[in-house]
Design an enzyme around this catalytic site. Structure first.
Site, mmCIF file in Angstrom:
data_model
loop_
_atom_site.group_PDB
_atom_site.id
_atom_site.type_symbol
_atom_site.label_atom_id
_atom_site.label_comp_id
_atom_site.label_asym_id
_atom_site.label_seq_id
_atom_site.Cartn_x
_atom_site.Cartn_y
_atom_site.Cartn_z
ATOM 1 N N CYS A 1 44.500 50.540 -9.396
ATOM 2 C CA CYS A 1 43.682 51.719 -9.212
ATOM 3 C C CYS A 1 44.724 52.707 -8.758
ATOM 4 C CB CYS A 1 42.893 51.313 -7.985
ATOM 5 S SG CYS A 1 43.862 50.960 -6.624
ATOM 6 N N GLU B 1 42.147 45.652 6.017
ATOM 7 C CA GLU B 1 41.607 47.054 6.009
ATOM 8 C C GLU B 1 40.354 46.973 7.231
ATOM 9 O OE1 GLU B 1 39.724 48.412 2.468
ATOM 10 O OE2 GLU B 1 38.323 49.525 3.680
ATOM 11 N N HIS C 1 46.385 49.157 2.867
ATOM 12 C CA HIS C 1 45.158 48.738 3.578
ATOM 13 C C HIS C 1 44.964 49.432 4.925
ATOM 14 C CE1 HIS C 1 46.539 45.266 1.029
ATOM 15 N NE2 HIS C 1 45.274 45.560 0.525
ATOM 16 N N SER D 1 44.582 45.404 -7.513
ATOM 17 C CA SER D 1 46.038 45.126 -7.171
ATOM 18 C C SER D 1 46.791 44.407 -8.168
ATOM 19 C CB SER D 1 46.089 44.345 -5.876
ATOM 20 O OG SER D 1 44.861 43.300 -5.717
ATOM 21 N N THR E 1 36.007 49.251 1.814
ATOM 22 C CA THR E 1 36.254 49.980 0.269
ATOM 23 C C THR E 1 36.025 48.982 -0.942
ATOM 24 O OG1 THR E 1 38.662 49.674 0.356
ATOM 25 C CG2 THR E 1 37.708 51.934 1.234
ATOM 26 N N CYS F 1 34.918 52.141 -2.867
ATOM 27 C CA CYS F 1 35.647 53.098 -3.433
ATOM 28 C C CYS F 1 35.516 53.365 -5.350
ATOM 29 C CB CYS F 1 37.252 53.027 -3.312
ATOM 30 S SG CYS F 1 37.825 51.706 -4.639
HETATM 31 S S1 SF4 Z 1 40.478 51.704 -1.433
HETATM 32 FE FE1 SF4 Z 1 40.124 51.738 -3.929
HETATM 33 S S2 SF4 Z 1 41.519 52.946 -4.756
HETATM 34 FE FE2 SF4 Z 1 42.365 52.620 -2.709
HETATM 35 S S3 SF4 Z 1 43.735 51.087 -2.900
HETATM 36 FE FE3 SF4 Z 1 41.588 50.106 -2.339
HETATM 37 S S4 SF4 Z 1 40.931 49.457 -4.227
HETATM 38 FE FE4 SF4 Z 1 42.580 51.076 -4.637
#
Ligand code: SF4
Length: 318
Positions: free
Chosen positions: A22, A136, A84, A276, A174, A204
Site C-alpha cells: 500500500c 498501532e 505503525h 506489507s 486501520t 484504511c
Molecule cells: S494504514 Fe493502511 S495505507 Fe497506511 S500503512 Fe497501514 S495498511 Fe498501509
C-alpha cells in the site's frame, strides 16, 4: 510423490487485485532507503518498519538496525519510527535524548492519532476497536492512556467501563476487517446511543480494497494463499475474510511455506498478499503454482489504486 500428484490437479490461479504494498508501506520503506542513501548506515529503526520478514531482512542487509526501544539506539543515532506510529511518550524520549528522528508513521495512522487527541480533548472516553499488543494500537492508546480503552471484540463492548455514557466516541485500528468492526460498533451503540465515531472510516483504503478483492476471489476459489507475515494484522484479516467467503485460506510468509497437501484436489487457487508483503513474493508463489501445472493465471480486479504519500521533509529529494 503422492503430494505432487495431488497438487497437480490445479487448473486456475486467480490473483486478487489490489494486493501487496500500500502507499503507507511504500513510503515507510522509501524513508529507510533514502535515509541509508543520504546518511549511510547504520540507520536505526524502532520496531519492524513494516510487518514483513523479507522487507526487514532486505533493509538489514543494507545497514538498517531494528531495535525494540530507543534505549538500544546509541547517542546521536539516526532513528526512524515505523509505519505503525508511536505514542507521544516515545517522541518525548527521542527529544530528551536528542536523537535525530525521521517519522515514517503512515499518514492514515497519524489521522487516527489526531482523532484520538481531538476526542479525548473534548472530554470523551474513547473506545479503540483493535487488537491488544499491536504496535498501532499501543501508539494510539499512548495519546491519552487514562481516557482511551481498547475494545477487541463485541464481548468487550458489553463490559468496557466509561466515565460518562453520554460522552463516548470510538476509533478503529486501520487494518481490521470491516464486517468484524460493524459488530463491535453495533454493540457499543446499543450501550451508548450518543456514541460518535470518526468522520470518515478509520479502516484504511488499502485494507478495505484488499479485503473486497480477496472476498470475491475466495468465493470462486477452493483454496486461497495469502502472502504475508504472521505479525501482519491486515494479512491475517485477509485470511479470515477469505475463510468467511467460503475458501480454505492459508497465510504464508513466502513460497517455501506452501504445503502441497493444501492444494490436493483444488481446481482454482486464489492468491492475495497483505499490504506489507512485497510483490516479488507473490511472483514466486505464482511461478511455483505454474510449475505445478496451473493452466491459466488471471487477475480479478475490484478497484485500481492511485494513492501515494509524499516523503517526510527530512528525506525528500530537493
Ligand atoms: S494504514 Fe493502511 S495505507 Fe497506511 S500503512 Fe497501514 S495498511 Fe498501509
Amino acid at each position: 510423490m503422492a503430494e505432487w500428484a495431488g497438487a497437480s490437479s490445479l487448473r486456475q490461479v486467480v490473483l486478487a487485485s489490489p494486493r501487496s504494498f500500500c502507499a503507507g508501506v511504500e513510503r515507510a520503506i522509501a524513508v529507510v532507503e533514502q535515509a541509508l542513501r543520504q546518511h549511510g548506515p547504520p540507520v536505526y529503526v524502532r520496531k519492524q518498519i513494516v510487518h514483513n520478514a523479507r522487507v526487514v531482512a532486505d533493509l538489514q542487509a543494507r545497514g538498517a538496525i531494528f531495535v525494540d526501544e530507543l534505549d538500544e539506539v546509541p547517542a546521536g543515532g539516526l532513528t526512524v519510527f515505523s509505519a505503525h506510529g508511536v505514542a507521544p511518550a516515545v517522541r518525548r524520549e527521542a527529544v530528551e535524548r536528542g536523537l535525530p528522528v525521521i517519522d515514517a508513521t503512515c499518514p492514515l495512522v497519524a489521522k487516527v492519532h489526531a482523532e484520538a487527541r481531538r476526542f479525548t480533548g473534548r472530554g470523551d472516553t474513547v473506545l479503540l476497536i483493535g487488537h491488544a499488543g499491536h504496535e498501532e494500537t499501543e501508539g494510539t492508546l499512548g495519546e491519552a492512556p487514562a481516557r482511551i480503552r481498547l475494545v477487541p471484540d463485541p464481548a468487550a463492548a458489553e463490559t468496557v467501563p466509561v466515565d460518562d455514557p453520554d460522552r463516548v466516541s470510538y476509533l478503529v485500528q486501520t487494518t481490521l476487517a470491516t464486517d468484524e468492526v460493524a459488530g463491535v460498533v453495533d454493540a457499543l451503540r446499543r450501550r451508548f446511543p450518543a456514541l460518535t465515531g470518526p468522520g470518515s472510516d478509520d479502516i484504511c483504503y488499502a485494507t478495505t480494497n484488499r479485503q473486497r478483492a480477496v472476498t470475491e476471489v475466495a468465493a470462486r476459489a477452493d483454496v486461497v494463499l495469502v502472502v504475508g507475515s504472521d505479525n501482519s494484522s491486515n494479512s491475517r484479516r485477509l485470511v479470515e475474510v477469505a475463510e468467511r467467503a467460503g475458501a480454505r485460506a492459508y497465510l504464508i510468509d513466502d513460497v517455501s511455506r506452501v504445503d502441497l497437501r493444501w492444494l490436493a484436489g483444488a481446481g482454482t487457487v486464489g492468491v492475495s498478499a497483505g499490504a506489507s508483503a512485497p510483490p516479488a513474493l507473490v511472483d514466486e508463489v505464482v511461478a511455483a503454482l505454474t510449475g505445478l501445472g496451473a493452466r491459466e493465471v488471471s487477475e480479478h480486479t475490484t478497484t485500481v489504486e492511485d494513492v501515494a504519500f509524499t516523503l517526510p521533509k527530512e528525506v525528500r529529494q530537493p
